[in-house]
Design an enzyme around this catalytic site. Structure first.
Site, PDB file in Angstrom:
ATOM      1  CE1 TYR A   1      -4.863  -1.659   5.095  1.00 38.48           C
ATOM      2  CE2 TYR A   1      -3.818   0.453   4.607  1.00 38.48           C
ATOM      3  CZ  TYR A   1      -4.390  -0.730   4.181  1.00 38.48           C
ATOM      4  OH  TYR A   1      -4.490  -0.986   2.839  1.00 38.48           O
TER       5      TYR A   1
ATOM      6  CB  SER B   1      -0.903   0.012   1.244  1.00 39.82           C
ATOM      7  OG  SER B   1      -1.581   1.239   1.364  1.00 39.82           O
TER       8      SER B   1
END
Length: 682
Positions: free
Chosen positions: A572, A559
């Site tokens: 996250y 990501s």
């Protein structure tokens, strides 16, 4: 002749073909051919012309369509007898079929076209039933044929399919007006009839009569007594051993070129391998041309008991594989001449493991599965022949003439080039939705077989069906935090396709909270699924890929958040940073095994995302102060390109990394974020 006003002969032919081809007792997949003769309008003169409609090259009776038929002018086809140069040059006649085509002609005519055109009957069937081939491959097949059928079915000695065989059968029918068909030595059966119904009835009479004859006349235990230690293992133990052996065997079978695998535990094969005579019979090889074109002339057979230690079995398989390759090369060199095509590869297509089952291989899953089905046919043939006589396949020289026939080589040259990911087996986690689903679809579209892994069983099954079912994709339910679950997923891949070459670590969740609201449970769950899960999947992938010895690819869907620090995102972002560094660490470690490890850094993939639909979207929208339904647009406007990122864009990056053009790239992260300057890699 039948008149052709309403497509009658073609409709009758297709219906008969479907009925015959749908029953494996009648013929094998893509085996045999059927035909009908009738009249149609000549598109030039408008007058009636006599035609032959016959199944074209490479088609399957059970699924035959009108487009799969070759249509030929019967007068021109039969006129070829006047220019036939003799058996030594009979292959030239196949090219002549093109000058007999009617209109656009339909499918390419097969080598058996002459048989159908020259036999004086409106309807002809040529089939490969196990019962008929058992008689055809019995040492005293001619006498057994007479005993079984009397004068209703005539024996035809082995001859390679072609124009001369068509002439022979036409002459036999003319000389035996009471006969309904023939047994073709070493090959199959041919039947005929005045109507489609009569032809089908005669075909079934030959097949069912042969079945009854073998059952009633045959002796007990045609494969001999059970050998102690070679019996089938219990199902759970058998499948576990098969999964452990599959990657090793696939790697061996892919020495010359990569192959997809298929595992079968068919009862007929397990019983065959448990019996005393199986080494002798397997050594004799298959007989029917349709069989050994797919199975090679003989299988590789492990000569150890079912419960031999696994490492001992692996070591022995490697020894036997080396011997097999030497023997195959010697077989080629014994029979090849200056006109023979080059040797296509010396690896086995069939590997038999007593107590476990059969591993078959091919250029794709369907080819591998069908090769295994043909070897089951071969076992049935051997059983029937041994029950009433002894199994006596055609001699090795004739097998070579079929396997390395220039006409077969020409058929291979006509096949379309393979897709970039052909023969590759992929396992995608989190493939039930979003990026994982799009990635699985792209990989299948590019030729890969895919294991659709997801914690949501229903979603995984849905995607696997969308991708085309078990010859292209299988579903597996897996929690990536479970070592046992991941091992089971890779076992599924091994049993379905032979192993794994390409893994996409995509499974994930998103917990969006400020630091002071993030609990240890949040942290552990986030890291358990993404950091721990990716580690466990990659570890198992590396084990399987190392056993295969074929290299491989591991791709992490990381990501932008692994690089860019955003607010309210500690669990996250940290988990994504962990994944990003796993890419670098594993690239450094696994390069010696030819395993490449790369990553993709997406951002703002809202549409179709399971993560965003599960609450993450609402939380991120709240952070940025925009309506949730416009979150994708918001992310797009903050990028340099002002474009929304979709799951398909991430899938494109996975393909770019694995499709072959970046074969020398490892340790790379590709941003797929439409341009986020703060996340540029430095």
């Amino acid at each position: 002749m039948t008149t052709h006003e309403d497509n009658g002969p073609v409709d009758e032919l297709l219906a008969r073909s479907h009925r015959l081809g749908s029953d494996p007792r009648n013929t094998n997949y893509a085996g045999g051919n059927t035909s009908a003769k009738g009249t149609a309008k000549d598109p030039v003169t408008g007058g009636d012309v006599e035609l032959l409609w016959v199944k074209g090259s490479g088609g399957d009776l059970g699924t035959l369509r009108a487009a799969g038929l070759a249509a030929l002018r019967l007068d021109r086809l039969r006129a070829l007898t006047e220019v036939y140069p003799g058996v030594e040059r009979e292959d030239e006649m196949v090219a002549a079929f093109d000058y007999c085509l009617h209109g656009r002609g339909g499918a390419a005519p097969s080598i058996d076209t002459a048989m159908h055109g020259l036999v004086d009957a409106p309807h002809v069937d040529h089939l490969h039933p196990d019962s008929g081939i058992a008689l055809a491959c019995a040492a005293d097949g001619e006498a057994l044929t007479a005993e079984c059928f009397g004068d209703r079915v005539v024996w035809v000695p082995w001859r390679r399919p072609g124009f001369q065989l068509g002439l022979d059968i036409a002459a036999i029918k003319a000389a035996n007006p009471g006969a309904i068909g023939t047994i073709l030595g070493g090959h199959g059966i041919t039947a005929w009839g005045a109507t489609s119904e009569e032809c089908e009835r005669n075909s079934l009479e030959i097949i069912r009569t042969a079945e009854r004859f073998l059952a009633e006349r045959g002796g007990p235990e045609p494969f001999g007594a059970v050998r102690a230690g070679f019996e089938a293992l219990p199902e759970g133990e058998r499948r576990a051993r098969a999964a452990a052996l599959a990657p090793v065997i696939r790697g061996l079978a892919s020495t010359d070129r990569p192959q997809v695998g298929h595992f079968s535990e068919a009862e007929a094969v397990l019983d065959f391998l448990a019996r005393a005579e199986h080494p002798r019979l397997a050594r004799l090889g298959t007989s029917c041309p349709d069989h050994f074109l797919r199975t090679k002339v003989r299988p590789l057979v492990l000569d150890l008991p079912a419960d031999a230690p696994l490492d001992e079995a692996v070591a022995r398989l490697r020894e036997l594989h080396a011997e097999y390759r030497e023997e195959y090369r010697a077989y080629y060199e014994r029979h090849a001449d200056a006109a023979s095509p080059p040797m296509r590869g010396a690896d086995p297509a069939i590997v038999l493991v007593p107590g476990v089952g059969m591993f078959s291989f091919g250029k794709d899953k369907q080819t591998a599965r069908v090769a295994g089905e043909f070897y089951v046919n071969a076992v049935n043939v051997m059983r029937g022949a041994e029950a009433v006589s002894s199994y006596a396949p055609i001699e090795e020289r004739e097998k070579f003439r079929i396997e390395y026939w220039e006409l077969e080589e020409a058929k291979l040259r006509r096949m379309p080039p393979p897709k970039p990911l052909a023969t590759r087996v992929a396992l995608v986690t989190g493939a039930g939705s979003g990026i994982g689903r799009a990635t699985a679809r792209r990989l299948v579209d590019e030729g890969a077989c895919v294991v659709v892994a997801d914690v949501n069983a229903e979603a995984a099954e849905t995607v696997a069906k969308e991708l085309g079912g078990p010859d292209r994709a299988v579903a597996v339910t897996v929690d990536v935090t479970s070592e046992e679950g991941i091992a089971a997923a890779f076992s599924t891949a091994a049993l379905a396709f032979g192993g794994v070459d390409l893994v996409v670590n995509n499974a994930g969740i998103s917990i969006s909270k400020p630091l002071l609201e993030t609990t240890t449970e949040d942290w552990d769950r986030q890291h358990g699924i993404m950091a721990r899960g990716s580690f466990l999947v990659s570890r198992e992938a590396a084990r399987v890929m190392t056993e295969q010895g074929m290299g491989g690819d591991i791709v992490y869907i990381s990501s932008k958040n692994g690089v860019f620090a955003g607010p309210n995102n500690i669990a996250y972002g940290a988990a994504k940073a962990d994944q990003a560094h796993q890419v670098r660490l594993l690239a450094a470690e696994l390069g010696e095994q030819g395993i490449r490890v790369n990553g993709v850094n997406p951002d703002g993939v809202v549409r179709g995302s399971g993560i965003f639909a599960g609450g993450w979207g609402a939380k991120r929208a709240a952070v940025y102060g925009v309506p949730e339904e416009r979150l994708g647009e918001f992310y797009a406007q903050r990028t340099l390109l002002k474009r929304e990122v979709l799951p398909e864009h991430v899938a494109n990056a996975v393909f770019a990394l694995t499709g072959g053009d970046l074969s020398h790239t490892t340790g790379l992260h590709i941003p797929v974020d439409a341009g986020v300057a703060a996340a540029f890699l430095r």
